[in-house]
Scaffold this motif. Structure first.
Motif, mmCIF file in Angstrom:
data_model
loop_
_atom_site.group_PDB
_atom_site.id
_atom_site.type_symbol
_atom_site.label_atom_id
_atom_site.label_comp_id
_atom_site.label_asym_id
_atom_site.label_seq_id
_atom_site.Cartn_x
_atom_site.Cartn_y
_atom_site.Cartn_z
ATOM 1 N N ILE A 1 93.333 -74.387 -64.670
ATOM 2 C CA ILE A 1 93.947 -74.249 -65.991
ATOM 3 C C ILE A 1 94.041 -72.753 -66.256
ATOM 4 C CG2 ILE A 1 93.689 -74.728 -68.458
ATOM 5 C CD1 ILE A 1 91.836 -77.153 -67.263
ATOM 6 N N SER A 2 95.275 -72.289 -66.398
ATOM 7 C CA SER A 2 95.462 -70.861 -66.657
ATOM 8 C C SER A 2 96.508 -70.703 -67.743
ATOM 9 C CB SER A 2 95.906 -70.144 -65.378
ATOM 10 O OG SER A 2 97.138 -70.673 -64.934
ATOM 11 N N ILE A 3 96.651 -69.503 -68.251
ATOM 12 C CA ILE A 3 97.679 -69.239 -69.267
ATOM 13 C C ILE A 3 98.547 -68.068 -68.828
ATOM 14 C CG2 ILE A 3 96.477 -70.183 -71.283
ATOM 15 C CD1 ILE A 3 95.610 -67.270 -71.923
ATOM 16 N N THR B 1 95.605 -69.144 -77.347
ATOM 17 C CA THR B 1 94.604 -69.083 -76.274
ATOM 18 C C THR B 1 93.370 -69.918 -76.651
ATOM 19 O OG1 THR B 1 95.358 -66.854 -75.764
ATOM 20 C CG2 THR B 1 93.217 -67.494 -74.874
ATOM 21 N N ALA B 2 92.919 -69.757 -77.889
ATOM 22 C CA ALA B 2 91.742 -70.507 -78.354
ATOM 23 C C ALA B 2 92.029 -72.015 -78.332
ATOM 24 C CB ALA B 2 91.365 -70.052 -79.757
ATOM 25 N N ILE B 3 93.252 -72.402 -78.674
ATOM 26 C CA ILE B 3 93.609 -73.823 -78.675
ATOM 27 C C ILE B 3 93.518 -74.401 -77.258
ATOM 28 C CG2 ILE B 3 95.564 -75.436 -78.981
ATOM 29 C CD1 ILE B 3 96.281 -73.752 -81.529
ATOM 30 N N VAL B 4 94.009 -73.641 -76.265
ATOM 31 C CA VAL B 4 93.924 -74.109 -74.865
ATOM 32 C C VAL B 4 92.456 -74.292 -74.474
ATOM 33 C CG1 VAL B 4 94.405 -73.555 -72.437
ATOM 34 C CG2 VAL B 4 96.120 -73.028 -74.188
ATOM 35 N N MET B 5 91.615 -73.324 -74.826
ATOM 36 C CA MET B 5 90.189 -73.417 -74.470
ATOM 37 C C MET B 5 89.542 -74.664 -75.081
ATOM 38 S SD MET B 5 88.638 -69.620 -74.698
ATOM 39 C CE MET B 5 89.166 -68.347 -73.591
ATOM 40 N N THR C 1 85.651 -72.253 -71.091
ATOM 41 C CA THR C 1 85.346 -70.976 -71.734
ATOM 42 C C THR C 1 85.977 -69.792 -70.990
ATOM 43 O OG1 THR C 1 83.302 -70.877 -70.462
ATOM 44 C CG2 THR C 1 83.150 -71.772 -72.689
ATOM 45 N N HIS C 2 86.462 -70.027 -69.782
ATOM 46 C CA HIS C 2 87.063 -68.956 -68.981
ATOM 47 C C HIS C 2 88.495 -69.329 -68.628
ATOM 48 C CE1 HIS C 2 82.851 -68.033 -68.517
ATOM 49 N NE2 HIS C 2 83.152 -66.899 -67.923
ATOM 50 N N LEU C 3 89.430 -68.484 -68.968
ATOM 51 C CA LEU C 3 90.838 -68.774 -68.683
ATOM 52 C C LEU C 3 91.472 -67.620 -67.910
ATOM 53 C CD1 LEU C 3 92.640 -70.096 -71.899
ATOM 54 C CD2 LEU C 3 92.763 -71.072 -69.608
#
Ligand code: SAM
Length: 122
Positions: free
Chosen positions: A12-14, A23-27, A33-35
């Motif tokens: 899972i990456s952005i 970004t917070a929504i994806v986490m 906790t690491h993207l």
């Protein structure tokens, strides 16, 4: 045991350019906790963690560019887990993106994967 034996391959990456909120929504949605942040060409451009999100909130930063770490410590798939664990300990971090020679992401290895191995679940 080498990194590819226990790394998480469901990546899972952005993309670069997201807002802090996105970004917070994806986490939260993915429970991570690491993207890793990837460029348009799919190459590793940085890493952002929940720690960085806290910093953005505290400092009132709005863009990912201001908080992501671009000098990413990585692992290779054939590296020993002892070597990966040592890198995490030395740099006070808890995950390393696993990349190929072109810096494309193959997976991620973190303290979760190492704990699972030691706990007998890997
Ligand atoms: N120990 C905590 C942790 O593991 O997340 C917090 C300290 S750690 C120094 C926090 C910083 O490390 C964040 O700014 C994050 O972007 C950065 N970081 C996390 N993983 C990284 C990696 N593989 N390479 C470079 N920096 C990383």
């Amino acid at each position: 045991v080498v990194v590819s034996d226990i790394m998480k391959t469901e990546i899972i990456s952005i993309r670069e350019g997201l807002s802090i909120e996105e970004t917070a929504i994806v986490m939260c949605k993915e429970g991570i906790t690491h993207l890793p942040v990837v460029s348009d060409g799919g190459v590793l451009a940085g890493i952002v963690t929940s720690w960085d999100i806290s910093k953005a909130v505290a400092m009132k930063y709005n863009s990912l560019d201001r908080i992501m770490t671009t000098d990413v410590i990585t692992a290779s798939h054939q590296e020993s887990i002892e070597s990966a664990a040592k890198k995490m300990e030395e740099h006070n971090i808890s995950a390393l993106p696993v990349v190929d020679d072109d810096r494309r992401i193959l997976g991620i290895i973190g303290s979760d994967e190492i704990n699972r191995l030691i706990g007998g679940y890997a």
